[in-house]
Design a protein around this motif. Structure first.
Motif, PDB file in Angstrom:
ATOM      1  N   TRP A  10      40.147  48.510  55.246  1.00 17.03           N
ATOM      2  CA  TRP A  10      39.034  47.575  55.055  1.00 17.03           C
ATOM      3  C   TRP A  10      37.698  48.319  55.077  1.00 17.03           C
ATOM      4  N   ARG A  11      37.556  49.279  55.964  1.00 19.94           N
ATOM      5  CA  ARG A  11      36.307  50.046  56.023  1.00 19.94           C
ATOM      6  C   ARG A  11      36.080  50.807  54.723  1.00 19.94           C
ATOM      7  N   ALA A  12      37.134  51.429  54.208  1.00 16.29           N
ATOM      8  CA  ALA A  12      37.002  52.204  52.968  1.00 16.29           C
ATOM      9  C   ALA A  12      36.711  51.295  51.779  1.00 16.29           C
ATOM     10  N   SER A  13      37.402  50.146  51.712  1.00 18.52           N
ATOM     11  CA  SER A  13      37.208  49.251  50.575  1.00 18.52           C
ATOM     12  C   SER A  13      35.834  48.593  50.610  1.00 18.52           C
ATOM     13  N   SER A  14      35.342  48.271  51.799  1.00 17.45           N
ATOM     14  CA  SER A  14      34.028  47.633  51.905  1.00 17.45           C
ATOM     15  C   SER A  14      32.904  48.572  51.505  1.00 17.45           C
ATOM     16  N   ARG A  15      33.163  49.868  51.544  1.00 18.18           N
ATOM     17  CA  ARG A  15      32.155  50.861  51.134  1.00 18.18           C
ATOM     18  C   ARG A  15      32.495  51.506  49.794  1.00 18.18           C
ATOM     19  N   MET A  33      34.977  53.224  48.939  1.00 19.19           N
ATOM     20  CA  MET A  33      35.448  54.599  49.147  1.00 19.19           C
ATOM     21  C   MET A  33      36.970  54.701  49.054  1.00 19.19           C
ATOM     22  N   LEU A  34      37.604  53.627  48.580  1.00 15.21           N
ATOM     23  CA  LEU A  34      39.062  53.611  48.526  1.00 15.21           C
ATOM     24  C   LEU A  34      39.533  54.226  47.213  1.00 15.21           C
ATOM     25  N   ALA A  35      40.183  55.373  47.294  1.00 20.69           N
ATOM     26  CA  ALA A  35      40.669  56.076  46.101  1.00 20.69           C
ATOM     27  C   ALA A  35      42.169  55.858  45.958  1.00 20.69           C
ATOM     28  N   LEU A  36      42.588  55.387  44.796  1.00 19.54           N
ATOM     29  CA  LEU A  36      43.994  55.133  44.535  1.00 19.54           C
ATOM     30  C   LEU A  36      44.605  56.285  43.730  1.00 19.54           C
ATOM     31  N   LYS A  37      45.838  56.617  44.060  1.00 17.21           N
ATOM     32  CA  LYS A  37      46.588  57.632  43.321  1.00 17.21           C
ATOM     33  C   LYS A  37      47.628  56.904  42.477  1.00 17.21           C
ATOM     34  N   MET A  38      47.269  56.639  41.236  1.00 14.42           N
ATOM     35  CA  MET A  38      48.097  55.802  40.380  1.00 14.42           C
ATOM     36  C   MET A  38      49.250  56.601  39.761  1.00 14.42           C
ATOM     37  N   LEU A  97      42.267  40.106  58.413  1.00 14.54           N
ATOM     38  CA  LEU A  97      41.993  41.033  57.323  1.00 14.54           C
ATOM     39  C   LEU A  97      43.176  41.237  56.378  1.00 14.54           C
ATOM     40  N   GLY A  98      44.380  40.892  56.810  1.00 16.39           N
ATOM     41  CA  GLY A  98      45.574  41.213  56.035  1.00 16.39           C
ATOM     42  C   GLY A  98      45.531  40.698  54.610  1.00 16.39           C
ATOM     43  N   LEU A  99      45.288  39.399  54.438  1.00 14.28           N
ATOM     44  CA  LEU A  99      45.281  38.816  53.103  1.00 14.28           C
ATOM     45  C   LEU A  99      44.071  39.268  52.291  1.00 14.28           C
ATOM     46  N   ALA A 100      42.927  39.465  52.946  1.00 13.12           N
ATOM     47  CA  ALA A 100      41.739  39.949  52.241  1.00 13.12           C
ATOM     48  C   ALA A 100      41.983  41.352  51.693  1.00 13.12           C
ATOM     49  N   ILE A 101      42.616  42.204  52.493  1.00 16.55           N
ATOM     50  CA  ILE A 101      42.937  43.557  52.041  1.00 16.55           C
ATOM     51  C   ILE A 101      43.939  43.500  50.900  1.00 16.55           C
ATOM     52  N   ALA A 102      44.980  42.667  51.042  1.00  8.87           N
ATOM     53  CA  ALA A 102      45.987  42.552  49.992  1.00  8.87           C
ATOM     54  C   ALA A 102      45.360  42.111  48.674  1.00  8.87           C
ATOM     55  N   LYS A 103      44.488  41.121  48.721  1.00  9.41           N
ATOM     56  CA  LYS A 103      43.844  40.633  47.500  1.00  9.41           C
ATOM     57  C   LYS A 103      42.988  41.724  46.864  1.00  9.41           C
ATOM     58  N   HIS A 104      42.255  42.460  47.689  1.00  7.89           N
ATOM     59  CA  HIS A 104      41.389  43.528  47.160  1.00  7.89           C
ATOM     60  C   HIS A 104      42.229  44.618  46.499  1.00  7.89           C
ATOM     61  N   LEU A 105      43.321  45.015  47.131  1.00  7.62           N
ATOM     62  CA  LEU A 105      44.169  46.066  46.572  1.00  7.62           C
ATOM     63  C   LEU A 105      44.832  45.602  45.276  1.00  7.62           C
TER      64      LEU A 105
END
Length: 307
Positions: free
Chosen positions: A140-145, A147-152, A267-275
């Motif tokens: 959540w901290r990384a996504s809110s800033r 800063m979340l990098a995905l390795k696709m 935070l669980g569902l909010a994180i899931a939706k963002h991802l």
């Protein structure tokens, strides 16, 4: 106590603004109107207009101050609640780990291998819960800033889903719930395996939290046209339309029938939706109060680059 203190401060500021600013503004506005009514030359009219303009500006500044103060107070309350909830959620598994570790250290179970294995299994299970909660906070901290990098990588999602299911099994006791899987998908999807693992795990823990005494969870994965659909169905308390709308908001926690809030940090569902949205997909829920809920992840199938 902190929340009460913040509310009192906010009320005091609003009262101060009302008495110290709005009352003089009203009087000045009245004076300006009177000046316009009795004015017999251009100078009087200009004076009246200036007085009213000043009063309107002051009122606007006072309103902005109230809004900003209220927003800051709400943010402070949310931060305080978040810290309190995280601390509470961490304390539960830590207490269990400490208890079972002390039991093993005492040597009382030296002649009972079965109970030793049970203690070790509980310690591992609670450690998994701790690890998941830490991962939630960091994600959540990384996504809110941003800063979340995905390795696709492009391949079927079955492997990531199965890993999440197996990890969830390791976090629950064998007789705690019934977990069924119907996984049949071969379509390739561009996805980050760790992120998709987190999505499914968050949906599973959410399902377990909101289910009743006889928990039953079903995980389904299927190909559906140009999409791959992942479903997590539970037999829990279900959601009203209003609750379903708020379920994906950060820090939202559902309520028990008696009106008390459920555990967790929300935070669980909010994180899931963002991802899911970072993968170009959609996360939704179908539910009816008292009849459980089905959360559905819809991910786009990767385009055939050879075409």
């Amino acid at each position: 106590m902190k929340r009460l203190h913040l509310n009192l401060n906010l009320t005091g500021i609003i009262v101060l603004i009302a008495v110290g600013v709005l009352l003089p503004v009203m009087l000045v506005t009245a004076a300006g109107i009177v000046a316009l009514v009795i004015a017999d030359d251009a100078g009087g009219i200009v004076t009246g207009v200036l007085v009213i303009s000043f009063a309107v500006t002051a009122a606007g500044c006072a309103l902005i101050t109230v809004v900003l103060t209220s927003s800051k107070a709400r943010l402070a309350r949310r931060q305080a609640d978040f810290v309190a909830n995280v601390s509470h959620e961490f304390r539960t598994p830590l207490s269990a780990i400490r208890l079972y570790t002390q039991t093993l250290q005492s040597g009382k179970l030296a002649d009972d291998p079965a109970r030793v294995d049970k203690c070790l299994a509980t310690i591992l299970r609670e450690t998994e819960w701790l690890d998941m909660m830490v991962d939630q906070v960091l994600t959540w901290r990384a996504s809110s800033r941003d800063m979340l990098a995905l390795k696709m990588e492009t391949r079927p999602v079955v492997h990531a889903v199965n890993e999440a299911v197996e990890r969830f099994r390791s976090m629950t006791e064998a007789d705690e719930l019934v977990l069924e899987t119907e996984i049949d998908s071969r379509q390739p999807v561009a996805h980050d395996a760790h992120a998709l693992h987190a999505v499914v795990l968050n949906l599973l823990t959410n399902a377990a939290k909101y289910s009743g005494a006889e928990k039953r969870i079903v995980v389904r994965v299927r190909d559906e046209g140009t999409s791959v659909v992942i479903e997590v169905e539970d037999n829990g308390m279900g959601l009203t339309p209003g609750e379903a709308h708020r379920a994906f908001q950060p820090f939202y926690r559902g309520e028990r029938p008696d009106g008390s809030q459920l555990s967790g940090v929300g935070l669980g569902l909010a994180i899931a939706k963002h991802l899911v949205e970072l993968h170009g997909g959609q996360l939704g829920v179908e539910s009816e109060k008292g009849r459980g809920a089905t959360f559905s992840v819809r991910l786009p199938v990767a385009e055939d680059e050879s075409a």
